[in-house]
Structures are given as C-alpha cells and as structure tokens.
Scaffold this motif. Structure first.
Motif, PDB file in Angstrom:
ATOM      1  N   LYS A   5     -10.895 -59.636 -25.431  1.00 37.56           N
ATOM      2  CA  LYS A   5     -11.800 -60.714 -25.032  1.00 37.56           C
ATOM      3  C   LYS A   5     -10.989 -61.921 -24.584  1.00 37.56           C
ATOM      4  CE  LYS A   5     -15.756 -63.410 -26.707  1.00 37.56           C
ATOM      5  NZ  LYS A   5     -16.633 -63.687 -27.880  1.00 37.56           N
ATOM      6  N   LEU A   6     -11.307 -62.420 -23.393  1.00 38.14           N
ATOM      7  CA  LEU A   6     -10.594 -63.578 -22.868  1.00 38.14           C
ATOM      8  C   LEU A   6     -11.180 -64.861 -23.452  1.00 38.14           C
ATOM      9  CD1 LEU A   6     -10.276 -62.610 -19.086  1.00 38.14           C
ATOM     10  CD2 LEU A   6      -8.693 -62.162 -20.961  1.00 38.14           C
ATOM     11  N   PRO A   7     -10.412 -65.949 -23.466  1.00 38.12           N
ATOM     12  CA  PRO A   7     -10.933 -67.222 -23.973  1.00 38.12           C
ATOM     13  C   PRO A   7     -12.176 -67.656 -23.198  1.00 38.12           C
ATOM     14  CG  PRO A   7      -8.554 -67.353 -23.591  1.00 38.12           C
ATOM     15  CD  PRO A   7      -9.014 -66.057 -23.004  1.00 38.12           C
ATOM     16  N   ARG A   8     -13.012 -68.427 -23.858  1.00 35.97           N
ATOM     17  CA  ARG A   8     -14.248 -68.893 -23.222  1.00 35.97           C
ATOM     18  C   ARG A   8     -13.959 -69.748 -21.990  1.00 35.97           C
ATOM     19  NH1 ARG A   8     -17.839 -71.414 -27.999  1.00 35.97           N
ATOM     20  NH2 ARG A   8     -18.933 -72.240 -26.156  1.00 35.97           N
ATOM     21  N   ASN A   9     -12.817 -70.407 -21.984  1.00 37.58           N
ATOM     22  CA  ASN A   9     -12.477 -71.279 -20.862  1.00 37.58           C
ATOM     23  C   ASN A   9     -11.555 -70.602 -19.860  1.00 37.58           C
ATOM     24  OD1 ASN A   9     -10.342 -71.280 -22.786  1.00 37.58           O
ATOM     25  ND2 ASN A   9      -9.489 -73.116 -21.821  1.00 37.58           N
ATOM     26  N   ALA A  10     -11.530 -69.261 -19.851  1.00 33.35           N
ATOM     27  CA  ALA A  10     -10.616 -68.523 -18.972  1.00 33.35           C
ATOM     28  C   ALA A  10     -10.835 -68.885 -17.505  1.00 33.35           C
ATOM     29  CB  ALA A  10     -10.777 -67.025 -19.188  1.00 33.35           C
TER      30      ALA A  10
ATOM     31  N   ASP B  39     -21.829 -86.595 -15.201  1.00 30.49           N
ATOM     32  CA  ASP B  39     -22.534 -85.815 -16.224  1.00 30.49           C
ATOM     33  C   ASP B  39     -21.882 -84.451 -16.400  1.00 30.49           C
ATOM     34  OD1 ASP B  39     -24.333 -87.804 -16.723  1.00 30.49           O
ATOM     35  OD2 ASP B  39     -25.892 -87.019 -15.391  1.00 30.49           O
ATOM     36  N   GLU B  40     -21.450 -83.862 -15.288  1.00 35.27           N
ATOM     37  CA  GLU B  40     -20.800 -82.555 -15.367  1.00 35.27           C
ATOM     38  C   GLU B  40     -19.481 -82.658 -16.128  1.00 35.27           C
ATOM     39  OE1 GLU B  40     -18.139 -79.340 -14.289  1.00 35.27           O
ATOM     40  OE2 GLU B  40     -17.892 -81.438 -13.661  1.00 35.27           O
ATOM     41  N   GLU B  41     -18.734 -83.748 -15.928  1.00 38.38           N
ATOM     42  CA  GLU B  41     -17.479 -83.951 -16.658  1.00 38.38           C
ATOM     43  C   GLU B  41     -17.729 -84.036 -18.163  1.00 38.38           C
ATOM     44  OE1 GLU B  41     -13.984 -86.294 -14.889  1.00 38.38           O
ATOM     45  OE2 GLU B  41     -15.752 -87.368 -14.160  1.00 38.38           O
ATOM     46  N   LEU B  42     -18.756 -84.769 -18.533  1.00 35.25           N
ATOM     47  CA  LEU B  42     -19.072 -84.921 -19.954  1.00 35.25           C
ATOM     48  C   LEU B  42     -19.528 -83.596 -20.560  1.00 35.25           C
ATOM     49  CD1 LEU B  42     -20.927 -88.370 -19.919  1.00 35.25           C
ATOM     50  CD2 LEU B  42     -18.582 -87.905 -20.639  1.00 35.25           C
ATOM     51  N   SER B  43     -20.288 -82.819 -19.800  1.00 32.86           N
ATOM     52  CA  SER B  43     -20.742 -81.520 -20.301  1.00 32.86           C
ATOM     53  C   SER B  43     -19.553 -80.592 -20.546  1.00 32.86           C
ATOM     54  CB  SER B  43     -21.704 -80.876 -19.299  1.00 32.86           C
ATOM     55  OG  SER B  43     -22.873 -81.648 -19.163  1.00 32.86           O
ATOM     56  N   ARG B  44     -18.595 -80.583 -19.623  1.00 29.58           N
ATOM     57  CA  ARG B  44     -17.418 -79.737 -19.814  1.00 29.58           C
ATOM     58  C   ARG B  44     -16.593 -80.203 -21.012  1.00 29.58           C
ATOM     59  NH1 ARG B  44     -13.657 -80.040 -15.957  1.00 29.58           N
ATOM     60  NH2 ARG B  44     -14.758 -81.440 -14.545  1.00 29.58           N
ATOM     61  N   MET B  45     -16.504 -81.512 -21.185  1.00 24.07           N
ATOM     62  CA  MET B  45     -15.772 -82.028 -22.337  1.00 24.07           C
ATOM     63  C   MET B  45     -16.455 -81.627 -23.636  1.00 24.07           C
ATOM     64  SD  MET B  45     -13.022 -83.695 -23.046  1.00 24.07           S
ATOM     65  CE  MET B  45     -12.633 -83.000 -24.648  1.00 24.07           C
ATOM     66  N   SER B  46     -17.778 -81.607 -23.625  1.00 25.83           N
ATOM     67  CA  SER B  46     -18.520 -81.194 -24.814  1.00 25.83           C
ATOM     68  C   SER B  46     -18.242 -79.729 -25.148  1.00 25.83           C
ATOM     69  CB  SER B  46     -20.023 -81.418 -24.593  1.00 25.83           C
ATOM     70  OG  SER B  46     -20.765 -80.960 -25.699  1.00 25.83           O
ATOM     71  N   ARG B  47     -18.197 -78.881 -24.119  1.00 23.89           N
ATOM     72  CA  ARG B  47     -17.919 -77.464 -24.362  1.00 23.89           C
ATOM     73  C   ARG B  47     -16.507 -77.258 -24.903  1.00 23.89           C
ATOM     74  NH1 ARG B  47     -20.698 -76.972 -19.373  1.00 23.89           N
ATOM     75  NH2 ARG B  47     -18.744 -76.647 -18.226  1.00 23.89           N
ATOM     76  N   ILE B  48     -15.549 -78.047 -24.410  1.00 24.48           N
ATOM     77  CA  ILE B  48     -14.186 -77.956 -24.922  1.00 24.48           C
ATOM     78  C   ILE B  48     -14.132 -78.388 -26.379  1.00 24.48           C
ATOM     79  CG2 ILE B  48     -11.865 -78.939 -24.738  1.00 24.48           C
ATOM     80  CD1 ILE B  48     -12.302 -79.092 -21.697  1.00 24.48           C
ATOM     81  N   ALA B  49     -14.838 -79.481 -26.698  1.00 22.17           N
ATOM     82  CA  ALA B  49     -14.826 -80.001 -28.067  1.00 22.17           C
ATOM     83  C   ALA B  49     -15.392 -78.986 -29.060  1.00 22.17           C
ATOM     84  CB  ALA B  49     -15.622 -81.303 -28.133  1.00 22.17           C
ATOM     85  N   ASP B  50     -16.312 -78.146 -28.600  1.00 27.04           N
ATOM     86  CA  ASP B  50     -16.927 -77.160 -29.496  1.00 27.04           C
ATOM     87  C   ASP B  50     -15.924 -76.112 -29.984  1.00 27.04           C
ATOM     88  OD1 ASP B  50     -19.385 -78.368 -29.307  1.00 27.04           O
ATOM     89  OD2 ASP B  50     -20.116 -77.061 -27.697  1.00 27.04           O
ATOM     90  N   VAL B  51     -14.864 -75.857 -29.215  1.00 25.44           N
ATOM     91  CA  VAL B  51     -13.947 -74.758 -29.556  1.00 25.44           C
ATOM     92  C   VAL B  51     -12.522 -75.237 -29.821  1.00 25.44           C
ATOM     93  CG1 VAL B  51     -15.282 -72.998 -28.370  1.00 25.44           C
ATOM     94  CG2 VAL B  51     -13.571 -74.288 -27.095  1.00 25.44           C
TER      95      VAL B  51
END
Length: 507
Positions: A17-22, A389-401
C-alpha cells in the motif's frame, strides 16, 4: 527458495500500500521523471521503482544498509546482475511458449503433461542461474547476494538436478502407467495408488529365463467409446495426486522466479539511473542514515536529480549543514533555485530511505516516518473551491496523518492570499509543528512570516537564501543568510520588458 534481496527476512511486496499522499509526492517532486529514468520503456521496471521508492518511507536503518550493500555489489558486477535478470526473464517468458497457463481446471492427464513440460523449462533456467552463481559467487560480498547465490548452489546441486530430470522423464509415462486399487462397497474400486513402473520392471534376462508372469489382458474395440472414456477416467484417477503435486511444484518455482524478478528489477533500475547520471559526470553517494529521533541534514553537492535528467548540462549542487535544525526557511531572489533545492531535498530523502544512492557528493539525514509536500497549485477545473481554500484543505489532510518524525516540504504555501494573512496562517501552522518537533523546509516569499522567526531565532532554526549577484545574475546556489525585504521582482520585469525586446531586436 527465497530471494530476500530487498529485506533480510521477508519478500518484497510489489502490491504494498502506497502512502495516502503518494500522488502529491509524484506531482510535486516530479517523481515520474525518476521512475522513467530507472525503467526506460519497461512498464514492469517502472512499477517496481514506484513501489520501492514510495512504499519505503519509514524503512529502518538496517534495511537501508542491507540494500545499499547489495546495490554496491550490483554496481561492481553490473554485467552479471543483468545476466541473472535476463536469465530469470527468459525462464518466465519460456512458460508462455510452452502452452500458456496451467490447466488447473482440466483433466489430471492434461495437467500432468503440461506441468512436466513447464518444469523441464524451469529446471533448465534454474540450472543456468546456478551456473551464474557458481561462476561469480566470489565477486559478491553483500549478505543479500551471497545468501542468494549460496542457496542456488546448495539447493540446485548436480545430483538433485539429475534426480529431478529422471523423475520428469518417468512422469511422461511413455510405457503406460501402473496403478493399484482395492475393492470397496459394491465391488467398486477405491484407494487408487500410482506405482513406479521402473520398480516393477524385470530385466530382459529375467523376462527370458524367469518364471512367466500371469496377466489378464483385455482390448477395447476401436468403436467402444464408452469403454475408452471409462479407461481414461481410470487413468486420471491414478494420475490425480501426481498431477496436482507436479502442478504445485511448477507454480512454486514460478512464484520464486517472479519474486526474484521483482527484487532484481529494483537494482536494475538503480543501475539504469546511475548509468545516465555518471555519463553526465554527475556525482552520486551512498547516504548515511541516522536515527529518526535526531534532526540532521548534512550534504555536499546535492542536486535535483530529476532536473538533471531533463537537461543536457550538469545541475548546480548545494552544500548545507543543518544538524539539529527543525525548521529551515528558504528565501531569496525569484528564479534563484529555491524550488529546485526543495525538490532535491525531498528526492534525496526518498532515495535514501529506499536504499538507493543519493544525488550528491555526500549526504546524511535522519530517517523519517513520512515525507509530505505542500506546494502551491495552479487553479484548474478540478478545484471545487478557491486556491486558498484548497491549500488549507490539503494542509488539513496532511495534519491528519503527520507523525512525530515526519518531514514536511512547503513551497510558497499560503501565498494565494495577501502577505499579512498568509504570513499569519503560515506562522500558526509552523509554530504547532515546531512544538511537535516535525522537521520542515519552507520556501517562501512571505517576508512577514520569515522575518517573524529572525527576531526569535533559536538553535533549531536555519535561514537559507538564494544567491544573487549585484548585476542580477543567479548562481542557483543557496547560502546561509537571513531573508531580505525584496525578492528582486524587478529583475523579472527587466528580463521580460527590457532585455527581451532588445535581444529580439538584435536577432
């Protein structure tokens, strides 16, 4: 048999399984360029390179060093490794010329005949592999390859190979089959056992002078279809166990060959990449990994390997000593090499963690549990909201993992809004990550954000700045220096609106 060229104690998982941010890593670090350089036109090599690099984030130091030693062997004996890989490929491909897939759902006699044919081809390939191991074992020193070659020598010894060849000849049953059975309820046969015909044969002297054997013989009428079917079913019952055993043996050997191919493919890809870089005169070095708990990046001549692969000239390298640094802020002139430096940083980290060489004169870094990129994105039709908004959403996804020993690479993040708001948000996020000890490299034009850390500078912070000569020339080198108030946008204006027309006019 096991290959164990990628791990000391387990197989390489091509379906890992590849990383979620692959996808972000591939896009931001331009990893497809690296994969293509390793693979050429070979789709299988491309897939192996992709999985090996992306799924190895989080590898421990012993695994990295294990692969490094194996890769050094490959570099010293590249011709032998390519011969081994070609032999494995030829053995696997030979299966296709022998009738395709096994007849797992067919009659036992068909399964047996086909499996025997496959095994004969496989044994020929294994014999060639053993010959390569015999001839070249003394030239290899890594644990991975000495173990593999010794295994091939021991398990494919001459006597064993002769026995296998003899058994395969017997399994063709050219003189018919001999089987026994007992009578069950209703005088129906049961407990079918396939006998070894050679064990029941008598020499010609025994047949000539010995006592005559009693035998009961019957012949089928040529038009007796029902009898032929019954006899065929009787034969298949006797062959069933043997057919399954031989088919499983063929599949077992094929599984080993496929695994050996996949693990060798990683090293073939590394050799392909090295060949291109060395041809250009680019340096490579085997990295020194240190414990994940440390904060270390020390390198000389680090360059962007993907940029180098896409141009004819050599790429400018950078020297950095960031031992003990958690946050590195990179500022300076536009088109000065900041984003290129950031990409070289991430590529080298990924290459080190999968056991490859690094694109540098020397390279040492702490291991990371995860590598994440947060790059600015150009607005496109796939976005469902604004760029900010897209930048903040991506940052949120990174923070989750994010894990405690992660590496985050920011490239002009949060610049989609004004300088004051972008700087405030960037600082809030970075401050939280600093408290967690997460290592970051932040390329930015947000002066308020960068300058906020100048006044409270601590030992775990570093500032790098893209060099600019007094006449505006970019050296594409980074030096340790605090941020300036200007990013020299006037240089771009001059290049576009003044130098450009003059050059065109001269032409």
């Amino acid at each position: 048999m096991k290959a164990h060229l990628m791990h000391r104690d387990r197989d390489f998982d091509l379906k890992a399984k590849l990383p979620r941010n692959a996808d972000d890593l591939v896009q931001d670090l331009e990893l497809d360029t690296l994969f293509r350089a390793m693979a050429g036109e070979d789709k299988f090599l491309f897939e192996v390179a992709k999985v090996a690099i992306l799924a190895s984030v989080g590898s421990d130091a012993p695994t990295i060093l294990y692969r490094q030693e194996a890769l050094k062997d490959c570099i010293e004996n590249s011709g032998v490794i390519r011969d081994v890989y070609d032999t494995v490929m030829a053995t696997i491909e030979g299966r296709r010329t022998r009738g395709g897939l096994l007849y797992l759902g067919s009659y036992p006699s068909g399964i047996l005949n086909h499996s025997v044919e496959l095994l004969e081809g496989q044994m020929e390939g294994l014999q060639n592999l053993r010959a390569l191991a015999d001839a070249n074992l003394s030239r290899f020193h890594s644990e991975a390859f000495t173990t593999l070659f010794n295994t091939l020598k021991e398990e494919l010894a001459g006597d064993f190979m002769k026995d296998v060849a003899r058994h395969l000849q017997q399994m063709k049953f050219r003189d018919g089959i001999l089987l026994s059975a007992t009578l069950g309820d209703g005088n129906k046969a049961k407990s079918y056992i396939l006998r070894n015909p050679s064990a029941e044969k008598r020499s010609w002297l025994q047949r000539l002078f010995g006592p005559k054997e009693e035998a009961y013989i019957f012949q089928l009428d040529p038009r007796d279809d029902a009898g032929a079917r019954a006899l065929s079913e009787l034969r298949d019952r006797g062959l069933n166990i043997a057919a399954n055993a031989v088919a499983q043996s063929a599949e077992h050997i094929l599984s080993f060959l496929h695994m050996l191919r996949a693990e060798l493919a990683f090293y073939i890809g590394c050799l392909n990449l090295r060949q291109r870089l060395v041809a250009k005169g680019e340096p490579i070095a085997f990295p020194v990994p240190v414990d994940a708990g440390e904060r270390r990046h020390h390198f000389e001549g680090l360059y962007d390997v993907c940029l180098s692969l896409s141009m004819e000239k050599r790429v400018v390298g950078n020297d950095v000593d960031a031992v003990g640094k958690v946050l590195t802020i990179v500022t300076g002139a536009n088109t000065g090499g900041k984003s290129t430096f950031l990409r070289s940083f991430g590529l080298a980290q990924l290459m080190m963690q999968c056991g490859m060489f690094a694109p540098a004169v020397s390279f040492s870094a702490n291991l990371c549990d995860g590598v994440f990129t947060h790059y600015k994105r150009e607005e496109d039709s796939s976005m469902t909201s604004g760029k900010f908004d897209e930048e903040l959403s991506r940052m949120s996804r990174i923070a989750d993992v994010l894990a405690g020993n992660s590496l985050v690479l920011f490239n002009e993040s949060f610049a989609a809004t004004n300088d004051r708001e972008g700087s405030e948000i960037a600082k809030m996020i970075v401050d939280v990550l600093l408290k967690k000890g997460i290592k970051m490299v932040f390329v930015t034009h947000l002066y308020a954000f960068a300058h906020a850390y100048v006044d409270g500078k601590s030992d775990d912070l570093m500032f790098l700045r893209a060099e600019r000569e007094p006449d505006g020339t970019r050296t594409f080198k980074l030096v340790e220096a605090e941020p300036l108030r200007t990013s020299f946008g006037q240089d771009l204006y001059q290049a576009v609106f003044q130098d450009g027309p003059r050059k065109n006019a001269a032409a």
